[in-house]
Design a protein around this motif. Structure first.
Motif, PDB file in Angstrom:
ATOM      1  N   ARG A  32       9.029  18.786   9.965  1.00  0.00           N
ATOM      2  CA  ARG A  32      10.464  18.560   9.804  1.00  0.00           C
ATOM      3  C   ARG A  32      11.049  19.585   8.854  1.00  0.00           C
ATOM      4  N   SER A  68      15.393  12.327  12.507  1.00  0.00           N
ATOM      5  CA  SER A  68      15.655  10.963  12.058  1.00  0.00           C
ATOM      6  C   SER A  68      16.782  10.853  11.037  1.00  0.00           C
ATOM      7  N   HIS A  69      16.437  10.445   9.803  1.00  0.00           N
ATOM      8  CA  HIS A  69      17.461  10.183   8.783  1.00  0.00           C
ATOM      9  C   HIS A  69      17.945  11.463   8.098  1.00  0.00           C
ATOM     10  N   ASP A 287      15.019   4.215  14.396  1.00  0.00           N
ATOM     11  CA  ASP A 287      13.747   3.536  14.136  1.00  0.00           C
ATOM     12  C   ASP A 287      13.773   2.777  12.807  1.00  0.00           C
ATOM     13  N   THR A 359       3.144   5.666   1.985  1.00  0.00           N
ATOM     14  CA  THR A 359       4.306   5.767   2.863  1.00  0.00           C
ATOM     15  C   THR A 359       3.935   6.385   4.207  1.00  0.00           C
ATOM     16  N   GLY A 360       4.523   5.863   5.258  1.00  0.00           N
ATOM     17  CA  GLY A 360       4.293   6.462   6.574  1.00  0.00           C
ATOM     18  C   GLY A 360       3.742   5.442   7.546  1.00  0.00           C
ATOM     19  N   VAL A 361       4.322   5.475   8.739  1.00  0.00           N
ATOM     20  CA  VAL A 361       3.946   4.524   9.778  1.00  0.00           C
ATOM     21  C   VAL A 361       2.448   4.549  10.044  1.00  0.00           C
ATOM     22  N   GLU A 378       8.684  -1.113   5.676  1.00  0.00           N
ATOM     23  CA  GLU A 378       8.963  -0.297   4.499  1.00  0.00           C
ATOM     24  C   GLU A 378      10.329  -0.729   3.974  1.00  0.00           C
ATOM     25  N   HIS A 382      12.038   0.520   7.972  1.00  0.00           N
ATOM     26  CA  HIS A 382      11.168   0.844   9.098  1.00  0.00           C
ATOM     27  C   HIS A 382      10.058  -0.190   9.180  1.00  0.00           C
ATOM     28  N   ARG A 503       6.420  10.632  -6.086  1.00  0.00           N
ATOM     29  CA  ARG A 503       5.632  11.178  -4.962  1.00  0.00           C
ATOM     30  C   ARG A 503       6.438  12.258  -4.235  1.00  0.00           C
ATOM     31  N   SER A 505       8.097  13.937  -1.112  1.00  0.00           N
ATOM     32  CA  SER A 505       8.508  13.471   0.211  1.00  0.00           C
ATOM     33  C   SER A 505       7.724  14.217   1.273  1.00  0.00           C
ATOM     34  N   GLY A 506       7.476  13.543   2.383  1.00  0.00           N
ATOM     35  CA  GLY A 506       6.825  14.206   3.513  1.00  0.00           C
ATOM     36  C   GLY A 506       7.822  14.563   4.595  1.00  0.00           C
ATOM     37  N   GLU A 508      11.343  15.660   3.484  1.00  0.00           N
ATOM     38  CA  GLU A 508      12.411  16.456   2.877  1.00  0.00           C
ATOM     39  C   GLU A 508      11.789  17.290   1.766  1.00  0.00           C
ATOM     40  N   ARG A 512      10.370  12.370  -4.777  1.00  0.00           N
ATOM     41  CA  ARG A 512      11.079  11.104  -4.915  1.00  0.00           C
ATOM     42  C   ARG A 512      10.601  10.372  -6.176  1.00  0.00           C
TER      43      ARG A 512
HETATM   44  C1  G16 Z   1       9.761   8.717   8.145  1.00  0.00           C
HETATM   45  C2  G16 Z   1       8.548   7.836   8.236  1.00  0.00           C
HETATM   46  C3  G16 Z   1       8.665   6.676   7.289  1.00  0.00           C
HETATM   47  C4  G16 Z   1       8.950   7.177   5.874  1.00  0.00           C
HETATM   48  C5  G16 Z   1      10.137   8.133   5.864  1.00  0.00           C
HETATM   49  C6  G16 Z   1      10.358   8.792   4.533  1.00  0.00           C
HETATM   50  O1  G16 Z   1      10.885   7.988   8.527  1.00  0.00           O
HETATM   51  O2  G16 Z   1       8.432   7.365   9.574  1.00  0.00           O
HETATM   52  O3  G16 Z   1       7.467   5.948   7.318  1.00  0.00           O
HETATM   53  O4  G16 Z   1       9.210   6.117   5.020  1.00  0.00           O
HETATM   54  O5  G16 Z   1       9.933   9.156   6.818  1.00  0.00           O
HETATM   55  O6  G16 Z   1       9.198   9.511   4.195  1.00  0.00           O
HETATM   56  P1  G16 Z   1       9.116  10.454   2.926  1.00  0.00           P
HETATM   57  O7  G16 Z   1       9.452   9.602   1.748  1.00  0.00           O
HETATM   58  O8  G16 Z   1       7.714  10.956   2.925  1.00  0.00           O
HETATM   59  O9  G16 Z   1      10.160  11.530   3.101  1.00  0.00           O
HETATM   60  P2  G16 Z   1      12.009   8.609   9.456  1.00  0.00           P
HETATM   61  O10 G16 Z   1      12.912   7.466   9.752  1.00  0.00           O
HETATM   62  O11 G16 Z   1      12.654   9.704   8.662  1.00  0.00           O
HETATM   63  O12 G16 Z   1      11.272   9.132  10.649  1.00  0.00           O
END
Ligand code: G16
Length: 547
Positions: A32, A68-69, A287, A359-361, A378, A382, A503, A505-506, A508, A512
């Motif tokens: 992403r 997604s978001h 989602d 965190t993570g599906v 979560e 989600h 942690r 983010s995975g 962005e 966080r």
């Molecule tokens: C994805 C994952 C979620 C996670 C979110 C934020 O959601 O599917 O499990 O909680 O990213 O992740 P991070 O804190 O690592 O940025 P989505 O809705 O963006 O696909």
């Protein structure tokens, strides 16, 4: 089928060159980033999807193009395994290697390594279905994906503009057709019919809840929710879809949507509800969902993923008991972001086992599979509920000894169909919450009284390199940078009911920081102090986070 044509791959890949000086990482939900950096990655993900399908004897693999978001200018790509799960973790490292191969020759070398490592039969057929959200960058990325799929010789199936959970659903349906795990009709209409019929059964004989207002984040959820409601009688559900402008550029997720509402704990732009009314927000690929209402004193009350998970968990536990199926064990899975009050409520009041995972599906889903009925949500909205094959068979075959037991069993059967068990699904979760409200004949305010959230705050910190942050203990403890966790602990100790973790983010390019404490003032103080520590220690860029 012929073997992989490596010469063709070299020629095709030259049309999708990897930019210099970019290191791609496979994060929480695939790749992403800014959409204009993704062409080569999406092309290569096409190749990876083909390889994955070959490895799994030609089972259909899904590919979703969405961010997604995240911001509209971002995009992303993720793979869906045959039963709707995220790509198996053992492949993530290879996905990153493929994405980072600088030249066509290096790319071919990585493909050969994957073929060898997983003992892939090159002549096996491969089938891939793909979809995208409404982002303007989607069509060009789909073309790159199709080039990758053609390079590897995969059978391709364009599912068009869809929500992420619809792609998970159809992937699972295609792979389970004609088996005892058959998940449904593998079409968009099949998805709507399944959910709508299940909703009708789940609320049979109950009066309709008040109208629900939905902020669709100006994304794909708007069109798909409208289509879904066409399948449901207005006498049993009334949904008013707002923020449904998918045409105007710049509106997706802008000051609206589930992530905005959860993070800012306020109403989204474009939605005004009065005291006593309730609303929900979807995210950009539908989602996630969070609910909220305006209290009698005019204050905004968030009913987030923790609350939805607790509500759904307690409702299912009650149904299991009422059905006389006490042998079925129910468990809840959360992440570090779960509000401390929700964990306390589930463990101490509901007496449900609660697990905490990163965190993570991919983590939540697998942990939930350990229970007969595993509820995972979560805090960001989600989540879903998984029924094991044993529980499914038992619920399907049970006969109640009393009309009450029979009624509870029938509602459980309806819920199993209503819930999209392949992944968290805002539309399915919306129907789940509405079905519970109808069954309980409760308002959202009444549901919200189950427990009171501890004040909490989520802060994003922009740093030079977020990858220097390494965590353990389900992301609750920092291992690196060395010494930082000790400083966080010292701060946390100063606050009653204080808790904080950091942690990367995975999804962005931010770190966080989460904090909770007994009062909002203390919580904000703690959150911003920890964010300041992170900023100072890790070379923060942009403004220093401050209240
Ligand atoms: C994805 C994952 C979620 C996670 C979110 C934020 O959601 O599917 O499990 O909680 O990213 O992740 P991070 O804190 O690592 O940025 P989505 O809705 O963006 O696909």
């Amino acid at each position: 089928m012929a073997s992989i044509n490596y010469d063709k791959i070299k020629t095709d890949a030259a049309q999708h060159p990897k930019p210099q000086d970019i290191k791609y990482t496979h994060g929480t939900a695939g790749f992403r980033m800014k959409a204009d950096l993704l062409d080569s990655v999406v092309y290569r993900v096409g190749i990876l999807a083909g390889l994955r399908s070959k490895k799994l004897d030609g089972k259909v693999i899904g590919v979703m193009i969405t961010a997604s978001h995240n911001r509209e200018i971002d995009n992303g790509v993720k793979l869906v395994d045959p039963y709707g799960e995220m790509l198996h973790q053992s492949w993530e490292g290879y996905a990153a290697q493929l994405a980072n191969a600088q030249t066509e020759d290096e790319l071919v070398e990585v493909i050969k390594i994957i073929v060898k490592e997983f003992d892939i039969d090159e002549t096996m057929t491969s089938k891939v279905i793909y979809a995208r959200d409404t982002r303007p960058s989607g069509p060009a990325l789909v073309m790159a994906l199709e080039d990758g799929l053609r390079s590897i010789g995969a059978e391709i199936n364009d599912f068009g503009i869809k929500t992420t959970p619809q792609l998970h659903y159809v992937t699972c349906c295609l792979n389970t057709q004609g088996t005892e795990k058959s998940y449904g009709e593998p079409t968009e209409a099949g998805y709507y019919k399944k959910l709508a019929n299940a909703y009708r059964r789940a609320v049979e004989g109950k009066s309709r809840p008040s109208p629900l207002y939905v902020d669709s984040a100006n994304g794909v959820g708007a069109i798909k929710l409208k289509e879904l409601t066409n399948y449901i009688d207005k006498d049993i559900l009334e949904v008013i879809v707002l923020n449904d402008d998918i045409k105007t550029q710049g509106k997706l997720n802008h000051l609206c949507g589930a992530d905005y509402v959860k993070t800012n704990q306020r109403l989204p732009l474009g939605l005004n509800i009065k005291a006593g009314e309730r609303a929900a927000s979807l995210d950009g690929d539908a989602d996630r969902i969070v609910y909220y209402f305006i209290d009698d004193d005019g204050t905004f009350k968030l009913f987030d993923g923790d609350k939805i998970g607790s509500l759904a968990g307690s409702f299912i536990i009650d149904l299991v008991k009422a059905a006389g199926l006490e042998g079925i064990n129910v468990g809840v899975v959360q992440t570090a972001y779960a509000n401390g009050s929700s964990t306390h409520y589930l463990e101490k009041v509901m007496k449900v086992p609660v697990s905490c995972v990163p965190t993570g599906v991919k983590y939540l889903h697998h942990e939930a599979e350990k229970f007969d009925i595993g509820v995972y949500f979560e805090a960001n909205g989600h989540g879903t509920i998984l029924f094991s094959l044993t529980a499914t068979k038992l619920i399907r075959s049970s006969k109640g000894e009393t009309p009450e037991q029979e009624d509870a069993i029938e509602r459980l059967r309806a819920l199993m169909e209503l819930i999209n068990q392949t992944v968290g699904d805002a539309l399915s979760d919306l129907l789940l919450v509405e079905a519970i409200l109808a069954n309980r004949q409760w308002t959202l305010k009444r549901c919200n009284e189950a427990y009171k959230d501890l004040p909490n705050r989520l802060v994003k910190v922009i740093v030079t390199d977020r990858h220097i942050f390494k965590t353990t203990n389900a992301e609750r403890t920092l291992v690196e940078p060395a010494g930082l966790q000790g400083k966080i602990d010292a701060l946390v100790k100063k606050y009653k009911d204080g808790r904080s973790f950091v942690r990367p983010s995975g999804t962005e390019d931010v770190v966080r920081v989460y904090a909770e404490a007994a009062t909002q003032k203390e919580c904000d103080e703690l959150a911003y102090s920890v964010a300041g520590l992170v900023y100072d220690e890790a070379g923060g860029t942009g403004g220093r986070p401050d209240e």
